[in-house]
Design a protein around this motif. Structure first.
Motif, PDB file in Angstrom:
ATOM      1  N   GLY A   1     -61.291  31.386   8.112  1.00 18.50           N
ATOM      2  CA  GLY A   1     -60.703  31.062   7.589  1.00 18.50           C
ATOM      3  C   GLY A   1     -59.548  30.465   7.723  1.00 18.50           C
ATOM      4  N   LEU A   2     -58.896  29.579   6.717  1.00 17.51           N
ATOM      5  CA  LEU A   2     -58.180  28.574   7.029  1.00 17.51           C
ATOM      6  C   LEU A   2     -56.572  29.091   7.475  1.00 17.51           C
ATOM      7  CD1 LEU A   2     -57.381  25.320   4.941  1.00 17.51           C
ATOM      8  CD2 LEU A   2     -55.360  27.272   4.569  1.00 17.51           C
ATOM      9  N   ALA A   3     -56.293  28.584   8.871  1.00 16.07           N
ATOM     10  CA  ALA A   3     -55.193  29.001   9.389  1.00 16.07           C
ATOM     11  C   ALA A   3     -53.990  28.155   8.374  1.00 16.07           C
ATOM     12  CB  ALA A   3     -55.101  28.023  10.791  1.00 16.07           C
ATOM     13  N   GLN A   4     -53.336  29.697   8.324  1.00 17.05           N
ATOM     14  CA  GLN A   4     -52.245  29.382   7.585  1.00 17.05           C
ATOM     15  C   GLN A   4     -51.333  30.195   7.734  1.00 17.05           C
ATOM     16  OE1 GLN A   4     -52.403  32.493   3.651  1.00 17.05           O
ATOM     17  NE2 GLN A   4     -55.101  32.144   3.379  1.00 17.05           N
ATOM     18  N   ASP A   5     -51.158  29.785   9.137  1.00 17.60           N
ATOM     19  CA  ASP A   5     -49.692  29.435   9.975  1.00 17.60           C
ATOM     20  C   ASP A   5     -48.883  28.747   9.997  1.00 17.60           C
ATOM     21  OD1 ASP A   5     -51.505  31.188  10.905  1.00 17.60           O
ATOM     22  OD2 ASP A   5     -51.807  30.404  13.164  1.00 17.60           O
ATOM     23  N   GLU A   6     -49.723  27.107  10.195  1.00 20.07           N
ATOM     24  CA  GLU A   6     -48.838  26.498   9.717  1.00 20.07           C
ATOM     25  C   GLU A   6     -47.791  26.122   8.406  1.00 20.07           C
ATOM     26  OE1 GLU A   6     -48.225  24.396  12.169  1.00 20.07           O
ATOM     27  OE2 GLU A   6     -47.378  22.806  10.897  1.00 20.07           O
ATOM     28  N   ILE A   7     -48.834  26.387   7.486  1.00 21.42           N
ATOM     29  CA  ILE A   7     -47.965  26.065   6.235  1.00 21.42           C
ATOM     30  C   ILE A   7     -46.925  27.310   6.472  1.00 21.42           C
ATOM     31  CG2 ILE A   7     -48.264  27.423   3.658  1.00 21.42           C
ATOM     32  CD1 ILE A   7     -50.250  24.965   4.609  1.00 21.42           C
ATOM     33  N   ALA A   8     -46.309  28.630   6.933  1.00 18.14           N
ATOM     34  CA  ALA A   8     -45.939  30.160   7.480  1.00 18.14           C
ATOM     35  C   ALA A   8     -44.608  28.916   8.040  1.00 18.14           C
ATOM     36  CB  ALA A   8     -46.008  30.911   7.865  1.00 18.14           C
ATOM     37  N   ARG A   9     -44.912  28.425   9.228  1.00 14.78           N
ATOM     38  CA  ARG A   9     -44.259  27.813   9.581  1.00 14.78           C
ATOM     39  C   ARG A   9     -42.597  26.556   9.200  1.00 14.78           C
ATOM     40  NH1 ARG A   9     -43.483  24.251  13.723  1.00 14.78           N
ATOM     41  NH2 ARG A   9     -45.333  22.920  12.301  1.00 14.78           N
ATOM     42  N   ARG A  10     -44.114  26.370   8.293  1.00 12.29           N
ATOM     43  CA  ARG A  10     -42.992  24.678   7.461  1.00 12.29           C
ATOM     44  C   ARG A  10     -42.090  25.709   6.320  1.00 12.29           C
ATOM     45  NH1 ARG A  10     -47.128  20.189   6.746  1.00 12.29           N
ATOM     46  NH2 ARG A  10     -47.220  19.931   8.963  1.00 12.29           N
ATOM     47  N   GLY A  11     -42.129  27.243   6.578  1.00 15.48           N
ATOM     48  CA  GLY A  11     -41.143  27.647   5.221  1.00 15.48           C
ATOM     49  C   GLY A  11     -42.120  27.379   4.177  1.00 15.48           C
ATOM     50  N   TRP A  12     -43.172  27.602   3.980  1.00 14.34           N
ATOM     51  CA  TRP A  12     -44.100  27.699   2.663  1.00 14.34           C
ATOM     52  C   TRP A  12     -44.353  28.813   2.182  1.00 14.34           C
ATOM     53  CZ3 TRP A  12     -46.519  22.457   3.547  1.00 14.34           C
ATOM     54  CH2 TRP A  12     -45.714  20.842   4.217  1.00 14.34           C
ATOM     55  N   ALA A  13     -44.476  29.525   3.071  1.00  7.69           N
ATOM     56  CA  ALA A  13     -44.984  30.756   2.394  1.00  7.69           C
ATOM     57  C   ALA A  13     -44.087  32.266   2.157  1.00  7.69           C
ATOM     58  CB  ALA A  13     -46.073  31.208   3.584  1.00  7.69           C
ATOM     59  N   VAL A  14     -44.329  32.929   1.326  1.00  7.20           N
ATOM     60  CA  VAL A  14     -43.947  34.248   0.836  1.00  7.20           C
ATOM     61  C   VAL A  14     -44.597  35.244   1.641  1.00  7.20           C
ATOM     62  CG1 VAL A  14     -42.523  35.343  -1.271  1.00  7.20           C
ATOM     63  CG2 VAL A  14     -42.625  32.720  -0.831  1.00  7.20           C
ATOM     64  N   LYS A  15     -43.842  36.247   2.324  1.00  7.41           N
ATOM     65  CA  LYS A  15     -44.592  37.116   1.655  1.00  7.41           C
ATOM     66  C   LYS A  15     -44.707  38.012   0.668  1.00  7.41           C
ATOM     67  CE  LYS A  15     -45.507  37.839   5.839  1.00  7.41           C
ATOM     68  NZ  LYS A  15     -47.500  37.456   6.515  1.00  7.41           N
ATOM     69  N   ALA A  16     -45.609  39.292   0.352  1.00 10.46           N
ATOM     70  CA  ALA A  16     -46.306  39.709  -0.809  1.00 10.46           C
ATOM     71  C   ALA A  16     -45.045  40.780  -1.124  1.00 10.46           C
ATOM     72  CB  ALA A  16     -47.250  40.359  -0.487  1.00 10.46           C
ATOM     73  N   GLN A  17     -43.994  41.238  -0.656  1.00 11.60           N
ATOM     74  CA  GLN A  17     -42.842  42.104  -0.211  1.00 11.60           C
ATOM     75  C   GLN A  17     -41.971  41.428  -1.180  1.00 11.60           C
ATOM     76  OE1 GLN A  17     -44.514  45.546   1.260  1.00 11.60           O
ATOM     77  NE2 GLN A  17     -42.940  45.634  -0.451  1.00 11.60           N
ATOM     78  N   ALA A  18     -41.462  39.771  -0.377  1.00 10.25           N
ATOM     79  CA  ALA A  18     -40.836  39.135  -0.865  1.00 10.25           C
ATOM     80  C   ALA A  18     -41.458  38.755  -2.405  1.00 10.25           C
ATOM     81  CB  ALA A  18     -40.581  38.114   0.050  1.00 10.25           C
ATOM     82  N   ALA A  19     -42.516  38.794  -2.168  1.00 15.31           N
ATOM     83  CA  ALA A  19     -42.142  38.138  -4.116  1.00 15.31           C
ATOM     84  C   ALA A  19     -42.357  38.925  -4.978  1.00 15.31           C
ATOM     85  CB  ALA A  19     -44.123  37.361  -3.862  1.00 15.31           C
ATOM     86  N   GLN A  20     -42.955  39.926  -4.703  1.00 16.57           N
ATOM     87  CA  GLN A  20     -42.368  40.752  -5.617  1.00 16.57           C
ATOM     88  C   GLN A  20     -41.031  40.707  -6.573  1.00 16.57           C
ATOM     89  OE1 GLN A  20     -43.372  45.401  -4.938  1.00 16.57           O
ATOM     90  NE2 GLN A  20     -45.154  44.286  -3.703  1.00 16.57           N
ATOM     91  N   ARG A  21     -40.097  40.140  -5.311  1.00 17.52           N
ATOM     92  CA  ARG A  21     -38.347  40.483  -6.107  1.00 17.52           C
ATOM     93  C   ARG A  21     -38.506  38.867  -6.760  1.00 17.52           C
ATOM     94  NH1 ARG A  21     -38.595  43.003  -0.107  1.00 17.52           N
ATOM     95  NH2 ARG A  21     -38.094  40.752   0.449  1.00 17.52           N
ATOM     96  N   MET A  22     -39.012  38.114  -6.229  1.00 16.50           N
ATOM     97  CA  MET A  22     -39.487  36.973  -7.491  1.00 16.50           C
ATOM     98  C   MET A  22     -39.790  36.647  -8.324  1.00 16.50           C
ATOM     99  SD  MET A  22     -39.688  34.995  -3.845  1.00 16.50           S
ATOM    100  CE  MET A  22     -40.044  32.834  -4.332  1.00 16.50           C
ATOM    101  N   ILE A  23     -40.439  37.360  -8.583  1.00 13.86           N
ATOM    102  CA  ILE A  23     -41.091  37.704 -10.443  1.00 13.86           C
ATOM    103  C   ILE A  23     -40.072  38.269 -11.085  1.00 13.86           C
ATOM    104  CG2 ILE A  23     -42.815  39.241 -11.326  1.00 13.86           C
ATOM    105  CD1 ILE A  23     -43.802  37.749  -9.121  1.00 13.86           C
ATOM    106  N   GLY A  24     -40.048  37.603 -12.407  1.00 11.76           N
ATOM    107  CA  GLY A  24     -39.164  37.122 -13.306  1.00 11.76           C
ATOM    108  C   GLY A  24     -37.763  36.290 -13.031  1.00 11.76           C
TER     109      GLY A  24
END
Ligand code: FE2
Length: 345
Positions: free
Chosen positions: A225-248
């Protein structure tokens, strides 16, 4: 059609490069890590754009080139849904279609050699992985192999294809390059059996030594798998839980990068806009649909896909194109479902 059969001497692996035309999209099947430079050179020489890299199953005798090809070309990695690989961009099930520009392969689940083995059918040919080999069959004594399942996959599925269908396996150790279904039916010594029990008997008495590379290859192939940590470290990732609050939310544009078949089969996050990963490069350039959307509305682009790989690559590309408010859902729809997020069909 462009069709190349490439060989890795060390492991006896056949790798296939397909495209419908020069200058078009390319697909590679069962690439070997050691040969990635060679493949990419050929891709350049034929003026192709590699968009998908597929493994027919998790290999035990060589390290897959899937991860390296994805890192170097941003192509999508593909395997069957049963795979033990940690992350691939797209997982296919029985009956799913694998498409690139101008070409479609039908995925059929053919377990037995491993429990994640798939074959891929085109109108005139089939890529059989290690399920059906030329005058042989894939061993069934590790990786959840099962001779009964292999019998069913071969007799119940592959041998039902038209006899003229060309057979392109993932390996050959004798120098054969291609066969047909009719030829294998008639001359493959392992298939000259009267019952499933006879086949099982043959398979459990092969007593083959383990592949030399097995202890290295299997663990390596499970961690591609692609190392996604670097994306998260740069603040470009949203956890699924947090994403639910952004919908709509009016300031967020949710973008589904998966293909139509994946959306139909697995559902989608309500309110998402569909923009397949393949069309991303032009859509994030000036004048492209996402570029215009982000610039004219000030919306934050929230990408998602199946497992977070395509969206991680999309965020990186969007950021590079100056769309600095882009982010993605970490772990994709898979994580979204596990977090109890709602789905639309
Ligand atoms: Fe294999």
């Amino acid at each position: 059609m462009i069709f190349r059969q490439l060989f890795d001497q060390a492991s006896g692996t056949y790798t296939y490069l397909l495209a419908s035309r020069p200058g078009g999209e390319g697909l590679i099947i069962d690439p070997v890590l050691d040969k990635v430079d060679r493949y990419l050179q050929l891709v350049r020489e034929l003026d192709l754009k590699l968009v998908k890299a597929l493994d027919t199953h998790l290999h035990a005798d060589h390290i897959t080139g899937l991860g390296a090809l994805r890192d170097r070309t941003h192509c999508i990695t593909v395997m069957g849904e049963q795979t033990k690989a940690d992350v691939v961009s797209m997982r296919l099930g029985d009956g799913d279609k694998l498409s690139i520009e101008g070409l479609t392969l039908n995925a059929i689940y053919t377990p037995g050699h491993t429990d994640d083995s798939y074959s891929f059918v085109m109108p005139d040919r089939v890529f059989t992985g290690d399920t059906l080999l030329i005058r042989g069959t894939g061993r069934t004594d590790f990786q959840n192999g099962d001779p009964r399942a292999e019998y069913e996959s071969i007799f119940g599925r592959l041998l039902k294809l038209p006899e003229t269908t060309l057979v392109y396996p993932a390996h050959d150790y004798k120098g054969d390059t291609v066969s047909t279904i009719g030829e294998e039916k008639a001359f493959n010594p392992r298939l000259q059996v009267k019952s499933v029990d006879e086949f099982v008997d043959v398979m459990i008495n092969l007593k083959l030594p383990n592949p030399k590379m097995m202890d290295v290859a299997v663990p390596a192939n499970m961690k591609i798998g692609l190392a996604q940590d670097e994306i998260a470290r740069r603040g470009w990732a949203v956890k699924a839980q947090a994403a639910q609050r952004m919908i709509g939310a009016s300031e967020v544009a949710l973008i589904d990068l998966r293909e139509r078949g994946e959306r139909e089969r697995h559902g989608e996050i309500p309110g998402s806009m569909h923009l397949p990963y393949a069309s991303l490069p032009e859509s994030i350039q000036e004048g492209g649909v996402l570029y215009q959307l982000a610039r004219s509305t000030g919306k934050r682009l929230l990408f998602y896909c199946a497992f977070g790989e395509r969206s991680a690559m999309a965020v990186q590309a969007a950021q590079e194109a100056g769309l600095t408010a882009s982010c993605h859902i970490d772990g994709g729809l898979d994580a979204w479902k596990k977090a109890g997020g709602p789905l639309a069909r």
